[in-house]
Design an enzyme around this catalytic site. Structure first.
Site, PDB file in Angstrom:
ATOM      1  N   CYS A 157       0.801  -1.224   0.000  1.00  0.00           N
ATOM      2  CA  CYS A 157       0.000   0.000   0.000  1.00  0.00           C
ATOM      3  C   CYS A 157       0.837   1.278   0.000  1.00  0.00           C
ATOM      4  CB  CYS A 157      -0.978  -0.006   1.167  1.00  0.00           C
ATOM      5  SG  CYS A 157      -0.210  -0.184   2.796  1.00  0.00           S
ATOM      6  N   HIS A 192      -2.802   0.590   7.242  1.00  0.00           N
ATOM      7  CA  HIS A 192      -3.047   0.686   5.803  1.00  0.00           C
ATOM      8  C   HIS A 192      -2.953   2.161   5.423  1.00  0.00           C
ATOM      9  CE1 HIS A 192      -4.537  -0.139   1.858  1.00  0.00           C
ATOM     10  NE2 HIS A 192      -5.741   0.379   2.057  1.00  0.00           N
ATOM     11  N   SER A 209      -4.832  -2.854  -1.978  1.00  0.00           N
ATOM     12  CA  SER A 209      -5.115  -3.595  -0.756  1.00  0.00           C
ATOM     13  C   SER A 209      -5.480  -5.017  -1.122  1.00  0.00           C
ATOM     14  CB  SER A 209      -6.278  -2.934   0.011  1.00  0.00           C
ATOM     15  OG  SER A 209      -6.735  -3.749   1.071  1.00  0.00           O
TER      16      SER A 209
END
Length: 353
Positions: A157, A192, A209
């Site tokens: 990410c 994330h 993702s």
């Protein structure tokens, strides 16, 4: 629950081990990791490694990667043996970097950029191929993004955020800013990051993702809070609880800027905010970004041409820009609570986002 995506290890196999560069990924204190841009060195309690030796991947890093795949993959060492023992692996297509006509609308360009990022595939190997130091000047990160397009390896990410910035630099009417999430599931914490975008007063996101709903968001959200709440609901569907959101300021469109990206201008701890306060803080951050853009943020940023003696800061160095930006942040609570480091289980692996 099956984990979406795949193919990262097979795609990585097109770069066999070679070279003499050393790579290291010794675990460090979490606070130090965050300052150095390595918030994800533990992904839900499961460590992952960073290739610090560049490409081609050197022999020790290559072997360590396959050993790690054997430990973290549900099929264990069998998946590594199956891929490495294959006589003729299928040829992995190299995605084409998107090119646009001047008349191409920004929303269509964003879809093409996201399609390119998705075609690179998510990196499931447990070894990040490109070392990203958040303290590096923007120009250095853009050079790294260019290398990503050349190598066309699977990415994680944070790499997708840098690549998204690089591929949207010529979209001067598009505002870009980093959005980081910290969630909790089954005794572990997960992190994330995506690239937030704002075009014509509508918010969206670019990224990658394991979960489709945690990456691309078309620029259709009327407010920043609507976008963040949509991510929160997506996490809820994965049985994750959103704990913290970090929002950066808008990133310069000058690929030669030696400024650093401001990754954490606002730090919002959901355990210390009511729902309404959370919304207000998000909208306050949106206003801050609009004001910063409207005021022009002072003199133009220095570039390679104007400041040739500037080099990338080394690990552990703190630049004046970083020190000033820390003072501007608005954490929503006091000290950061220590994260637990519970042992991972199979369900934890499958649900990581």
């Amino acid at each position: 629950m099956p984990m979406p995506g795949g193919g990262g290890a097979a795609a990585a196999a097109r770069h066999p081990p070679s070279g003499e560069a050393a790579a290291a990924a010794a675990p460090r204190d979490e606070e130090q990791q965050e300052e150095e841009g390595e918030e994800d060195l533990r992904d839900g309690g499961v460590p992952f490694f960073v290739n610090r030796g560049g490409l081609p991947v050197d022999e020790p890093t290559w072997e360590r990667m396959w050993r790690h795949v054997g430990r973290i993959h549900p099929e264990g060492e069998r998946v590594a043996q199956r891929i490495r023992g294959a006589a003729d692996l299928p040829k992995i297509p190299i995605p084409s970097v998107p090119a646009f006509q001047p008349s191409t609308p920004i929303p269509e360009r964003l879809e093409a950029v996201q399609r390119y990022i998705r075609e690179l595939q998510y990196n499931h190997t447990g070894t990040q191929f490109f070392e990203i130091k958040k303290s590096r000047p923007l120009t250095g990160l853009m050079d790294l993004a260019k290398e990503m397009t050349k190598e066309a390896l699977p990415i994680k990410c944070l790499e997708a955020v840098i690549l998204g910035i690089y591929l949207t630099n010529n979209m001067t009417t598009l505002d870009r800013f980093p959005i980081s999430f910290k969630t909790h599931f089954s005794g572990n914490y997960f992190r994330h990051i995506v690239l937030g975008v704002n075009f014509g007063g509508r918010y969206g996101a670019l990224g990658i993702s394991r979960r489709e709903e945690l990456m691309y968001k078309a620029p259709v959200f009327r407010t920043l809070s609507e976008l963040i709440f949509d991510f929160e609901e997506a996490y809820r569907r994965c049985w994750h609880t959103l704990k913290k959101v970090k929002l950066g300021h808008c990133v310069s469109h000058d690929p030669h800027s030696v400024e650093q990206i401001e990754w954490k201008h606002s730090i919002l701890d959901l355990d210390k905010l009511t729902r309404e306060d959370f919304r207000k803080e998000l909208e306050r951050h949106a206003r801050d970004m609009r004001l910063k853009i409207g005021k022009g943020t002072g003199p133009p940023s220095p570039t390679k041409d104007r400041k040739k003696d500037v080099s990338s800061p080394q690990r552990g160095q703190a630049s004046p820009h970083r020190r000033n930006s820390r003072g501007d942040r608005r954490p929503s609570g006091e000290k950061k609570p220590a994260d637990s480091k519970a042992m991972p289980d199979l369900n934890g692996y499958q649900i990581r986002v």
